[in-house]
Design an enzyme around this catalytic site. Sequence first.
Site, PDB file in Angstrom:
ATOM      1  N   LEU A 162       1.003  -1.317  -0.254  1.00 13.10           N
ATOM      2  CA  LEU A 162       0.005  -0.241  -0.318  1.00 13.10           C
ATOM      3  C   LEU A 162       0.637   1.057  -0.120  1.00 13.10           C
ATOM      4  CD1 LEU A 162      -2.843  -1.039   2.452  1.00 13.10           C
ATOM      5  CD2 LEU A 162      -2.939  -0.648   0.366  1.00 13.10           C
ATOM      6  N   ASP A 163       0.698   2.562  -0.735  1.00 14.25           N
ATOM      7  CA  ASP A 163       1.336   3.749  -0.092  1.00 14.25           C
ATOM      8  C   ASP A 163       1.455   3.393   0.541  1.00 14.25           C
ATOM      9  OD1 ASP A 163       0.533   3.008  -3.522  1.00 14.25           O
ATOM     10  OD2 ASP A 163      -0.260   4.611  -2.918  1.00 14.25           O
ATOM     11  N   TYR A 164       2.529   4.842   0.833  1.00 15.58           N
ATOM     12  CA  TYR A 164       2.190   5.907   1.784  1.00 15.58           C
ATOM     13  C   TYR A 164       1.375   6.396   2.769  1.00 15.58           C
ATOM     14  CZ  TYR A 164       5.082   8.860   5.330  1.00 15.58           C
ATOM     15  OH  TYR A 164       5.436   9.636   5.909  1.00 15.58           O
TER      16      TYR A 164
ATOM     17  N   THR B   6      -1.511   5.736   1.685  1.00 18.70           N
ATOM     18  CA  THR B   6      -2.663   5.028   2.500  1.00 18.70           C
ATOM     19  C   THR B   6      -2.600   3.845   3.164  1.00 18.70           C
ATOM     20  OG1 THR B   6      -2.496   4.994   0.045  1.00 18.70           O
ATOM     21  CG2 THR B   6      -3.696   2.794   0.588  1.00 18.70           C
TER      22      THR B   6
END
Length: 223
Positions: A89-91, A93
């Site tokens: 998951l993105d930073y 998210t």
Amino acid sequence: MCSRRKADLMIEQGLVEVNGKIAELGSTIDEKKDIVKVEGKQISLPLSHVYIKLFKPKGYVCSAKDEKGRKTIYQLVDAGRRLFSVGRLDYDTEGLILLTDDGEFASKIAHPSGGIEKEYHVAVVGAMKESEFAVLRKGVVFENQRMPSARVKPISFDGKITKLSVIIDEGQNRQVRRMFEAIGREIKLLKRVRIGSVKLGGLKRGEFRALRSDELESLLRLI
Ligand code: URA
């Protein structure tokens, strides 16, 4: 039981035996048949793998180390063995991420061709138009590339923020953010709430627990 380097040292020091003979560097074993002893004590592989679900908070990266010194999800989870995340998951998210030491399982769940559903809750500013839903459902074109189609439906609108459910089968890098960028919408909150049959459930931000056997079995059935 130790690092590769330490294992090499122990083998060189003659501390490792395979089927009663001192092991040599570079020799291979069949872990189902061969008996390996270290300092006279028989060792075995861990009996089973570990499968963990974590509520990743915003502000954490999913890599083991970050060149910018940001916090990593491995600072939240201590399972006593080396784990890796199933996809990322993105930073910015938050939400459900699975961690395991079972490489085959991880690649099957995370691989874009695996067809495992990932559901996200997305918050955007303003009311969404029906035409925007239609574009997202068909598959938006982003930087000359058609993104896979998505199942998108509204959850709520409080006069300011629209909350949506977005379900995708693939897990391309920043897929959800790129979909919304392509229709000119800024995402205010992105949260993964489900992977296949496993839901984020009652976990709080930063909390983790082992998957229950029914959760694991239902995922295994999907792959
Ligand atoms: N899609 C994104 O854009 N970001 C995530 O972290 C996951 C899916």
